[in-house]
Design a protein around this motif. Structure first.
Motif: not given
Ligand code: ADP
Ligand code: MG
Length: 210
Positions: A176-200
């Motif tokens: 995602a770092s290759f996108l620079g500023e364009r990476s803003r405005g989107h949730i990180d997929p790894g943060a989302r999957s980790s959060q889902i695993m923690i919650a479940s």
């Protein structure tokens, strides 16, 4: 806590990830290459295939088997990172008790192993933005002698807040770092999957905790 508990947590995490397949795929299409959820599901399915082996073991050795399977099946950047999490937890389980304090230390050791492997902390828009605050809050709760029920209620909230906070971050690590500023405005997929695993996993353990 034993191999059966580990497997129950894997079952819960798998079901939750499966339910969010399209959403996580789309997050990784926006700021990565779209494979994150499929990498994870492949790894989880490999774990389901060795259910009997995992269930027969004590807690640490069960995590060890899971770690090795994850390393050989997940791939991507996240394969070695989730290996480090499970392997770090397995190692720490040798010297820690199976109680709230012990688990806080075990989880912290796993997260520290991921930090060393991925060479990043909070703020670079990765799974670390979920894992580190959760480990920190877990340690604080353990220091306050919080009941397991409180821990299992609180950690998913911390995970969710911090997952959402990745939306406005600039990615400075990984694809995602290759996108620079364009990476803003989107949730990180790894943060989302980790959060889902923690919650479940917390929800499943709360059921067992009665
Ligand atoms: P790849 O980026 O190689 O396609 P995945 O799609 O499986 O790998 O995983 C992407 C996720 O990995 C990102 O969303 C991010 O959360 C996480 N990630 C990437 N690099 C790092 C790192 N150095 N440290 C921690 N997590 C990272
Ligand atoms: Mg990817």
């Amino acid at each position: 806590m034993n191999g059966k508990t580990v497997m129950a947590c894997i079952d819960a995490a798998y079901a939750a990830l499966k339910e969010h397949t399209d959403e996580i795929a789309s997050l990784d299409q926006q700021i990565g290459d779209g494979d994150h959820i499929f990498n994870l599901l492949r790894g989880m399915e490999a774990l389901l295939a060795v259910r009997a082996e995992i269930e027969a073991e004590a807690f640490g050795p069960a995590l060890d088997i899971a770690a090795t399977k994850v390393l050989s099946t997940v791939g991507g950047s996240s394969g070695p990172l989730f290996f480090s999490l499970l392997n770090g937890m397995a190692k720490a389980s040798v010297t820690n008790a199976m109680d709230v304090g012990g688990f806080a230390q075990i989880f912290a050791a796993g997260v520290e192993a991921v930090r060393q492997r991925g060479k990043t902390g909070v703020g670079s828009k990765t799974m670390m933005d979920v894992l580190i605050p959760v480990a920190k809050r877990f340690a604080e709760l353990a220091a306050e002698s919080a009941a397991a029920r409180v821990v299992l209620d609180t950690l998913p909230q911390i995970a969710e807040e911090n997952m959402l906070a990745t939306r406005d971050m600039l990615a400075t690590k990984g694809r995602a770092s290759f996108l620079g500023e364009r990476s803003r405005g989107h949730i990180d997929p790894g943060a989302r999957s980790s959060q889902i695993m923690i919650a479940s996993v917390c929800a499943r353990l709360a059921q067992r905790n009665g």
